[in-house]
Design a protein around this motif. Structure first.
Motif, PDB file in Angstrom:
ATOM      1  N   ILE A 174     -25.348  12.334  17.342  1.00 44.77           N
ATOM      2  CA  ILE A 174     -26.609  12.745  16.873  1.00 44.77           C
ATOM      3  C   ILE A 174     -26.624  13.137  15.454  1.00 44.77           C
ATOM      4  O   ILE A 174     -27.494  12.960  14.691  1.00 44.77           O
ATOM      5  N   VAL A 175     -25.589  13.912  15.159  1.00 40.68           N
ATOM      6  CA  VAL A 175     -25.416  14.174  13.778  1.00 40.68           C
ATOM      7  C   VAL A 175     -25.622  13.039  12.681  1.00 40.68           C
ATOM      8  O   VAL A 175     -26.064  13.264  11.677  1.00 40.68           O
TER       9      VAL A 175
ATOM     10  N   LEU B  88     -19.385  16.210  25.169  1.00 40.54           N
ATOM     11  CA  LEU B  88     -20.210  16.707  24.526  1.00 40.54           C
ATOM     12  C   LEU B  88     -20.261  16.598  23.088  1.00 40.54           C
ATOM     13  O   LEU B  88     -21.273  16.188  22.257  1.00 40.54           O
ATOM     14  N   VAL B  89     -19.111  16.831  22.628  1.00 32.37           N
ATOM     15  CA  VAL B  89     -18.689  16.915  21.220  1.00 32.37           C
ATOM     16  C   VAL B  89     -19.086  15.540  20.571  1.00 32.37           C
ATOM     17  O   VAL B  89     -19.626  15.122  19.585  1.00 32.37           O
TER      18      VAL B  89
ATOM     19  N   ALA C 249     -15.735  22.437  14.346  1.00 29.93           N
ATOM     20  CA  ALA C 249     -15.745  22.345  15.818  1.00 29.93           C
ATOM     21  C   ALA C 249     -15.345  20.653  15.855  1.00 29.93           C
ATOM     22  O   ALA C 249     -14.488  20.327  16.759  1.00 29.93           O
TER      23      ALA C 249
ATOM     24  N   ASN D 205     -23.507  23.935  12.422  1.00 25.18           N
ATOM     25  CA  ASN D 205     -21.888  23.911  12.367  1.00 25.18           C
ATOM     26  C   ASN D 205     -21.345  25.195  12.861  1.00 25.18           C
ATOM     27  O   ASN D 205     -20.411  25.142  13.756  1.00 25.18           O
TER      28      ASN D 205
ATOM     29  N   ILE E 225     -23.393  22.992  22.028  1.00 23.15           N
ATOM     30  CA  ILE E 225     -22.866  21.760  21.436  1.00 23.15           C
ATOM     31  C   ILE E 225     -23.836  20.607  21.465  1.00 23.15           C
ATOM     32  O   ILE E 225     -23.770  19.800  20.354  1.00 23.15           O
TER      33      ILE E 225
ATOM     34  N   LEU F 179     -26.509  10.061  13.378  1.00 16.52           N
ATOM     35  CA  LEU F 179     -27.838   9.485  13.163  1.00 16.52           C
ATOM     36  C   LEU F 179     -28.712  10.197  12.081  1.00 16.52           C
ATOM     37  O   LEU F 179     -29.368   9.845  11.317  1.00 16.52           O
TER      38      LEU F 179
ATOM     39  N   MET G  76     -27.453  22.203   8.213  1.00 18.45           N
ATOM     40  CA  MET G  76     -26.043  21.552   8.556  1.00 18.45           C
ATOM     41  C   MET G  76     -25.260  23.111   8.826  1.00 18.45           C
ATOM     42  O   MET G  76     -24.530  22.922   9.822  1.00 18.45           O
TER      43      MET G  76
ATOM     44  N   ALA H 290     -22.566  15.028  20.235  1.00 21.72           N
ATOM     45  CA  ALA H 290     -22.948  15.813  19.027  1.00 21.72           C
ATOM     46  C   ALA H 290     -22.593  14.905  17.796  1.00 21.72           C
ATOM     47  O   ALA H 290     -23.553  14.797  16.995  1.00 21.72           O
TER      48      ALA H 290
ATOM     49  N   ALA I 135     -19.210  15.509   9.758  1.00 23.52           N
ATOM     50  CA  ALA I 135     -20.296  15.603  10.962  1.00 23.52           C
ATOM     51  C   ALA I 135     -20.354  17.067  11.397  1.00 23.52           C
ATOM     52  O   ALA I 135     -21.573  17.746  11.272  1.00 23.52           O
ATOM     53  N   LEU I 136     -19.372  17.531  11.855  1.00 24.56           N
ATOM     54  CA  LEU I 136     -19.219  18.816  12.719  1.00 24.56           C
ATOM     55  C   LEU I 136     -18.642  19.755  12.256  1.00 24.56           C
ATOM     56  O   LEU I 136     -18.670  21.121  12.749  1.00 24.56           O
TER      57      LEU I 136
END
Lengths: 59, 480
Positions: free
Chosen positions: B198-199, B191-192, B322, A38, A20, B201, A34, B195, B318-319
């Motif tokens: 960070i993503v 933690l997500v 998840a 992901n 994570i 940024l 990306m 994440a 972003a993620l």
């Protein structure tokens, strides 16, 4: 057998949490795309929710 | 939420759990580790996905956000440590039992139902948050309409109804399963959030603080252009982050938690929740909106051309999957125990013959109805302050009863002394500041969090006056 699963599941859970945090850092440094990031995040999520219940029950 | 959290002991209280009508005995006391563990997972929840971006949408500068949240969270921790913990350790009783001794059982029911109604609105906002993520794969976007009670699109309203019904159904099956799932999700969820930061940024190409600051300021300018004048300065951020959990510290709800502590150091445990949830998570969630404005500003606009915070889409941007999973789980694990707790409060008003899940179903229905109005979740910054302003004053009454009753010569635990189930002095001391506060918030547009401490102080003073007027001084009543 059950005890072994519990013992094994704990380190796997912690590694899944690394999935994570580390991929976003790699994405930040342009080391992965990306799409890869992901995919790794999703893998980390699934592994966490499969393994963590096995050992967190008793803690 | 602000993190309005829900403590296991509060649920046990309503269910008739252990030591809820007696001081916690020495054998049941716990060391500080248990409290650090509990608070670590308590304050990173669905609300954080909504509140974080709202800081940017409200026009906060990045420097003010970093400094303001730091100061506000320190003040919140100090309030827990020096206001709640000493009373909890001295009396070792739940908020509800202490309040019953001061205000009487019927008054506690009124407090509980008020709490329950507020919980329904919070749960409604969390249903909206979850639905915003569920809609992303179906290309159904969360749209915040102009009117407070305006609906989003038909597709989104349908998703809210389905998500709300599912959450209510699970809540009706009990508290433990969701509480356990919530504990499992907590480390992953924190933690997500990291994440997300960070993503974001990376998406902003912010490899230095100066660049980050520039992108953030551009984001604030973009919001101002779209939404008109916005202002959320340092003072507002400090007060908001200090008092967003006012119901828990100023309002003394966390007496129910700290009554179990063996030593004073547990009073510092909320620090971990504050700094993970109300610092790291809020800032990381705020970066999500900044990144979307920087990379794809049109995606932040609603149909009226105003910038909105769509938590599901922000996390997806972003993620990916998840992010979607995290927003759904964060919203669900916050809404579920909240509906359950509200349901128990409603159930306490129903006849014994009522079906045991009637209260939870009612709470689920109210929360789902609240959830279909996206503007309620978009106004979460105001709601959290209102929540603290309404429930906080109860803590002032407990404070007066604990510290000032003897020196001022008023009855300590008057409901016990007078054998009453409804202490009118408590009702008036609670309702008068609350009514004044609600008038200032909804009538005059005052920022709700500003009113928490004035309402708390006024409530304490009024309680002293009404207790003296209605119950007489202790020496007089002893003489008579």
């Amino acid at each position: 057998m059950k005890k072994n699963i519990v013992i094994l599941s704990k380190p796997i859970s912690w590694v899944s949490l690394m999935l994570i945090v580390v991929p976003p850092v790699l994405y930040f440094t342009d080391a992965v795309t990306m799409e890869i990031m992901n995919a790794l995040l999703l893998a980390g999520t699934l592994i966490w929710f499969v393994t963590a219940p096995l050992w967190m029950r008793g803690e | 939420m602000p993190n309005v959290h829900i403590e296991k002991e509060a649920v046990e209280e309503l269910e008739g759990g252990e030591y809820n009508r007696e001081p916690v005995p020495d054998k049941a006391l716990k060391g500080p580790k248990a409290f650090w563990g509990m608070y670590a997972g308590e304050h990173a929840a669905g609300t954080e996905f909504m509140i974080g971006p709202l800081f940017l949408a409200a026009g906060a500068s990045l420097k003010d956000l970093f400094i303001g949240l730091l100061i506000g969270n320190i003040l919140a921790v100090l309030t827990w440590r020096y206001l709640v913990l000493p009373i909890a350790m001295k009396r070792r009783m739940t908020l509800y039992y202490q309040l019953e001794q001061i205000a009487g059982g019927s008054m506690v029911k009124l407090y509980n139902v008020t709490n329950g109604v507020l919980f329904c609105f919070l749960a409604g906002a969390m249903i909206t948050v979850s639905a915003s993520a569920v809609g992303v794969p179906f290309d159904v976007r969360f749209e915040v309409p102009e009117a407070t009670f305006g609906l989003s699109g038909a597709g989104f309203t349908l998703i809210v109804a389905i998500v709300g019904a599912l959450i209510a159904l699970v809540a009706a099956r009990g508290y433990n399963m969701v509480a356990r799932f919530s504990n499992i999700a907590a480390p992953w969820m924190i933690l997500v959030f990291v994440a997300c930061g960070i993503v974001s940024l990376a998406q902003m190409d912010a490899h230095s603080f100066a660049k980050l600051n520039t992108v953030w300021n551009d984001g604030v300018e973009y919001v101002k252009l779209a939404n008109g004048s916005v202002d959320f300065g340092l003072g507002k951020i400090i007060i908001f982050s200090w008092l967003c959990n006012a119901a828990m510290h100023f309002g003394m709800a966390d007496l129910s938690i700290f009554r179990f502590t063996k030593n004073k150091s547990a009073g510092w445990a909320p620090a971990i929740g504050m700094f993970l949830g109300h610092y790291v998570a809020w800032i990381c969630a705020a970066f999500l909106l900044a990144a979307l404005i920087a990379t794809n500003p049109n995606e932040t606009l609603n149909a009226a051309g105003k910038v909105q915070a769509d938590p599901g889409f922000l996390a997806w941007n972003a993620l990916g999957w998840a992010g979607i999973i995290c927003v759904v789980i964060a919203g669900w694990t916050t809404a579920n125990p909240t509906i359950y707790r509200a349901g128990l409060a409603f159930q306490s008003l129903m006849p014994k013959s009522a079906h045991p899940v009637t209260g939870v179903v009612l709470a689920g229905a109210v929360a789902t109805i609240a959830g279909v109005f996206p503007n309620l979740s978009a106004q979460l910054l105001g709601f959290v302050g209102t929540y603290g302003m309404i429930l906080g004053p109860i803590g002032a009454i407990i404070f007066v009863n604990h510290y000032l009753a003897k020196p001022l010569g008023i009855h300590e635990d008057p409901a016990v002394a007078k054998k009453t189930t409804f202490n009118v002095a408590v009702l008036l001391a609670w309702v008068i500041p609350m009514a004044a506060g609600l008038w200032l918030i909804f009538g005059k547009g005052q920022f709700a969090a500003y009113l928490v401490i004035p309402a708390w102080i006024l409530s304490g003073i009024l309680y002293i006056i009404f207790a003296k007027l209605m119950h007489g001084s202790k020496s007089n009543s002893s003489d008579s």
